[in-house]
Design an enzyme around this catalytic site. Structure first.
Site, PDB file in Angstrom:
ATOM      1  N   SER A 268       0.839  -1.193   0.000  1.00 31.93           N
ATOM      2  CA  SER A 268       0.000   0.000   0.000  1.00 31.93           C
ATOM      3  C   SER A 268       0.873   1.242   0.000  1.00 31.93           C
ATOM      4  CB  SER A 268      -0.905   0.012   1.238  1.00 31.93           C
ATOM      5  OG  SER A 268      -1.412   1.318   1.420  1.00 31.93           O
TER       6      SER A 268
ATOM      7  N   HIS B 125      -1.407  -1.193  -4.226  1.00 32.38           N
ATOM      8  CA  HIS B 125      -2.661  -0.842  -3.562  1.00 32.38           C
ATOM      9  C   HIS B 125      -2.670   0.661  -3.294  1.00 32.38           C
ATOM     10  CE1 HIS B 125      -6.114  -1.974  -0.911  1.00 32.38           C
ATOM     11  NE2 HIS B 125      -5.696  -0.967  -0.160  1.00 32.38           N
TER      12      HIS B 125
ATOM     13  N   ASP C 106      -4.754   3.810  -1.757  1.00 32.69           N
ATOM     14  CA  ASP C 106      -5.815   4.135  -0.796  1.00 32.69           C
ATOM     15  C   ASP C 106      -6.292   5.565  -0.958  1.00 32.69           C
ATOM     16  OD1 ASP C 106      -6.091   1.749   0.915  1.00 32.69           O
ATOM     17  OD2 ASP C 106      -3.978   2.111   1.354  1.00 32.69           O
TER      18      ASP C 106
ATOM     19  N   MET D 294      -8.872   8.416   0.350  1.00 36.64           N
ATOM     20  CA  MET D 294      -9.712   8.767   1.513  1.00 36.64           C
ATOM     21  C   MET D 294     -10.230  10.193   1.348  1.00 36.64           C
ATOM     22  SD  MET D 294      -7.177   7.404   4.484  1.00 36.64           S
ATOM     23  CE  MET D 294      -6.463   5.756   4.424  1.00 36.64           C
TER      24      MET D 294
ATOM     25  N   HIS E 165      -8.434   1.487  -3.783  1.00 40.55           N
ATOM     26  CA  HIS E 165      -9.348   1.235  -2.674  1.00 40.55           C
ATOM     27  C   HIS E 165     -10.000   2.559  -2.307  1.00 40.55           C
ATOM     28  CE1 HIS E 165      -9.665  -0.042   1.876  1.00 40.55           C
ATOM     29  NE2 HIS E 165     -10.845   0.124   1.311  1.00 40.55           N
TER      30      HIS E 165
ATOM     31  N   MET F 194     -12.092   4.767  -0.188  1.00 40.95           N
ATOM     32  CA  MET F 194     -12.731   4.965   1.121  1.00 40.95           C
ATOM     33  C   MET F 194     -13.405   6.329   1.073  1.00 40.95           C
ATOM     34  SD  MET F 194      -9.643   3.364   3.347  1.00 40.95           S
ATOM     35  CE  MET F 194      -8.523   3.529   1.981  1.00 40.95           C
TER      36      MET F 194
ATOM     37  N   MET G 175     -11.579  -5.593   5.649  1.00 39.62           N
ATOM     38  CA  MET G 175     -10.781  -4.653   6.448  1.00 39.62           C
ATOM     39  C   MET G 175     -10.461  -5.310   7.797  1.00 39.62           C
ATOM     40  SD  MET G 175     -10.255  -2.158   4.492  1.00 39.62           S
ATOM     41  CE  MET G 175      -9.218  -1.356   5.716  1.00 39.62           C
TER      42      MET G 175
ATOM     43  N   ASP H 115      -6.767  -6.331   4.448  1.00 42.82           N
ATOM     44  CA  ASP H 115      -6.203  -4.982   4.426  1.00 42.82           C
ATOM     45  C   ASP H 115      -6.152  -4.388   5.830  1.00 42.82           C
ATOM     46  OD1 ASP H 115      -5.310  -2.499   3.751  1.00 42.82           O
ATOM     47  OD2 ASP H 115      -7.082  -1.915   2.591  1.00 42.82           O
TER      48      ASP H 115
END
Ligand code: DX5
Ligand code: ZN
Length: 216
Positions: free
Chosen positions: A7, A32, A34, A36, A65, A67, A136, A174
């Site tokens: 990540s 990966h 992330d 947010m 991913h 979020m 998660m 994750d």
């Protein structure tokens, strides 16, 4: 053995080009990413412009991913930025099936993530339509947290469901994955391990990726 998805969240953002080169040359299978938004999770990370740049040099499969709330608004934008797999949260979607169909319509693989409090059984009626479940194993929003042990039971339960409904579906874990717990996570049935801090806080990240890829 599981696939390894470092990540980027824990990487040195001042040297993302070098980080990508290290990952390209490593035993990692995926990258990966992330995203947010400060609403779905209490933190803000990076977004489309960073992913677009990283995608130009990344040679591994890129999985994004999300979020974020209302992820359906950004499916085409993340496709254009280079996402090959798009992971959206069950908790963020009112029309999850429609959103999954849209992701697949762009030729991307579709993943669904669930938070630690969400039962695996909530996935039953979407499992046959997706390529990956991201369980998660921490509350999303931050890297460097402790693995929640109850996740192991969820992995076993999901493995059984997947065997019956969609054997090709991947189980990705994750949050809080390290060299000590990776063995039990893979033994429980995980097929993809995300690892942020464990990889990037180590003096030799590439060696940690190699070690993780041999576990199980
Ligand atoms: C957490 C993110 C994770 C995070 C994992 O909200 O979804 O992907 O980067 O980081 P570590 O491996 O440090 O727990
Ligand atoms: Zn993640």
């Amino acid at each position: 053995m599981a696939l390894i998805a470092p990540s980027l969240l824990a990487a040195d953002f001042l040297h993302l080009g070098d980080v990508c080169k290290m990952i390209n040359a490593s035993a990692a299978d995926r990258l990966h990413l992330d995203v947010m938004d400060g609403r779905f999770v209490p933190n803000i990370s990076f977004g489309l412009p960073v992913i677009e740049q990283v995608s130009k040099v990344n040679e591994k499969t890129s999985e994004v991913h999300l979020m974020i709330v209302e992820p359906e608004k950004y499916i085409s934008a993340f496709y254009k930025a280079g996402a090959q797999t798009l992971i959206i949260h069950l908790e963020a979607c009112t029309h999850l099936h429609r959103n999954i169909e849209e992701i697949k319509g762009y030729g991307m693989k579709a993943g669904v993530a669930i938070n630690p409090h969400t039962p695996v059984s909530f996935l039953k009626d979407i499992l046959e339509d997706i390529d990956l479940v991201c369980l998660m194993s921490v509350n999303p929003g931050f890297g460097g947290q402790q693995f929640i042990p109850h996740t192991l039971e969820k992995i076993r339960e999901l493995s059984n469901m997947i065997r019956d409904i969609n054997p090709g579906c991947e189980i990705e874990i994750d949050g809080g994955v390290d060299l000590d717990n990776a063995g039990s996570i893979v033994n429980a049935g995980a097929t993809v391990l995300v690892a942020g801090s464990t990889v990037f806080k180590a003096p030799d990240p590439s060696d940690i990726i190699r070690q993780l890829s041999k576990i199980g």
